[in-house]
Design an enzyme around this catalytic site. Structure first.
Site, PDB file in Angstrom:
ATOM      1  N   CYS A 135      10.678   6.327   7.414  1.00 25.96           N
ATOM      2  CA  CYS A 135      11.229   5.097   6.842  1.00 25.96           C
ATOM      3  C   CYS A 135      10.138   4.305   6.129  1.00 25.96           C
ATOM      4  CB  CYS A 135      11.867   4.257   7.954  1.00 25.96           C
ATOM      5  SG  CYS A 135      12.493   2.691   7.331  1.00 25.96           S
ATOM      6  N   CYS A 138      10.359   0.571   6.503  1.00 24.67           N
ATOM      7  CA  CYS A 138       9.916   0.011   7.791  1.00 24.67           C
ATOM      8  C   CYS A 138       8.388   0.002   7.870  1.00 24.67           C
ATOM      9  CB  CYS A 138      10.412   0.848   8.966  1.00 24.67           C
ATOM     10  SG  CYS A 138      12.101   1.376   8.839  1.00 24.67           S
ATOM     11  N   ASP A 139       7.759   1.069   7.393  1.00 25.61           N
ATOM     12  CA  ASP A 139       6.344   1.270   7.705  1.00 25.61           C
ATOM     13  C   ASP A 139       5.396   1.191   6.510  1.00 25.61           C
ATOM     14  OD1 ASP A 139       7.054   1.700  10.374  1.00 25.61           O
ATOM     15  OD2 ASP A 139       7.595   3.769   9.944  1.00 25.61           O
TER      16      ASP A 139
END
Ligand code: NDP
Length: 317
Positions: A135, A138-139
């Protein structure tokens, strides 16, 4: 005997929440189990620009908060729990929650969606969360200003590569063929980005590093030439697997695990069990199509309950 629910909805993406809105408004008092990723895949995406009704677009997580609020407004009981097993061999159906509690249901709506696929490379699992991620949204933030790599040639990979290109110094995009599967508009966006380098016919073979990603070994599958990319993060965007394992002893599925539904409906091969969203859709996989099938599932469940009730009345007479 414990209470038998009229309808239990499993999963909290666009399909599940839409089923909940329709079921609640039809007086079916739905219970919805959110699963281990409340809000589903849209909670790990950024801009959603193709969901009708949002002319300026909307952030995925915000959209899912709105879906949940709408389901709650009509009385859906939303429970933060995971359905860990089912028994569809007897009626009413039995669901096990968090491996402990049992719940009975006259109808079950499956909207468990799909999860990211992994490559299974050496180093991939060990470094998951330490530079390996499925992701980018997300990261990616943790690797701002650095060089990163992403695998995949579909819309997800393009979207995530574009996202990363805005925060990272350089993005290597590893595409295993000499063309992409992505839509032209997404591919063009990637091709135009100055700091995205597309490596065609290229596959990753190992993620290097001890406590964090220190590089990725790659191979050109035409020339067999091997090299190492000096990157700090390795993102994987190669598609998804439907979250349907717990149903496999009962429901008809295709070879990948997508649930087969009776054409023109959300009915499965088991009476009173309906499937909607990505758990049964390997083709369209869009938020709007998931929501559409969620609506269908609630209407199908409502009809099923009405038919059951009239059968009972006839039996009594
Ligand atoms: P796709 O299945 O469309 O694409 C997967 C990509 O990963 C393909 O390029 C595939 O290569 C590659 N791949 C698969 N396995 C491997 C492997 N082992 N090694 C290397 N590469 C691999 O998945 P997506 O998640 O991209 O998209 C799913 C659906 O969601 C699509 O319908 C897409 O249109 C939609 N979507 C729409 C978005 C939007 O409109 N904003 C954003 C994201 C997704 P190959 O082609 O060679 O098989």
């Amino acid at each position: 005997m414990s209470k038998v629910e009229k309808v239990v909805i499993i999963g909290s993406g666009p399909a599940g929440y839409t089923a909940a809105v329709y079921a609640a408004r039809a007086g079916m008092e739905p219970v919805l189990y959110q699963g281990d990723q409340p809000g589903g895949q849209l909670t790990i995406t950024t801009d959603v620009e193709n969901y009708p009704g949002y002319p300026e677009g909307v952030q995925g997580p915000q959209m899912m908060i709105d879906f949940q609020k709408q389901a709650e407004r009509f009385g859906t009981r939303i429970i933060n729990g995971m359905v860990t097993a089912v028994d569809f061999s007897t009626y009413p159906h039995t669901l096990t929650i968090d491996e402990k509690e049992e719940v009975k249901a006259q109808t079950v709506i499956i909207s468990t969606g799909a999860s990211a696929k992994w490559l299974g490379l050496p180093g991939e699992e060990r470094l998951n969360g330490m530079g390996v991620s499925a992701c980018a949204v997300c990261d990616g933030f943790f690797f701002r200003g650095q060089e990163v790599a992403i695998v995949g040639g579909g819309d997800s990979a393009c979207e995530e590569a574009s996202y990363l290109s805005n925060i990272c110094k350089k993005v290597y995009m590893l595409v295993r063929r000499d063309e992409m599967r992505a839509s032209k508009i997404m591919e063009n966006r990637v091709r135009k980005a100055k700091n995205i380098e597309i490596l065609w016919n290229t596959e990753a073979t190992e993620v290097l590093g001890d406590k964090e990603v220190e590089g990725v070994k790659i191979i050109n599958n035409q020339s067999n030439e091997e090299s190492v990319l000096d990157v700090k993060a390795f993102f994987i965007a190669i598609g998804h697997k439907p979250n349907t394992d717990i149903f496999k002893n009962y429901l008809d599925m295709d070879e990948t695990g997508y649930i087969n539904t009776i054409p023109g409906s959300t009915r499965t091969n088991v009476e009173g069990v309906f499937a909607c969203g990505d758990a049964q859709d390997s083709i369209y996989r869009q938020a709007v199509t998931a929501a559409g099938t969620g609506c269908m599932a609630a209407l199908d469940a409502e009809r099923f309950l009405a038919e059951k009730e009239s059968e009972l009345v006839e039996e009594k007479n």
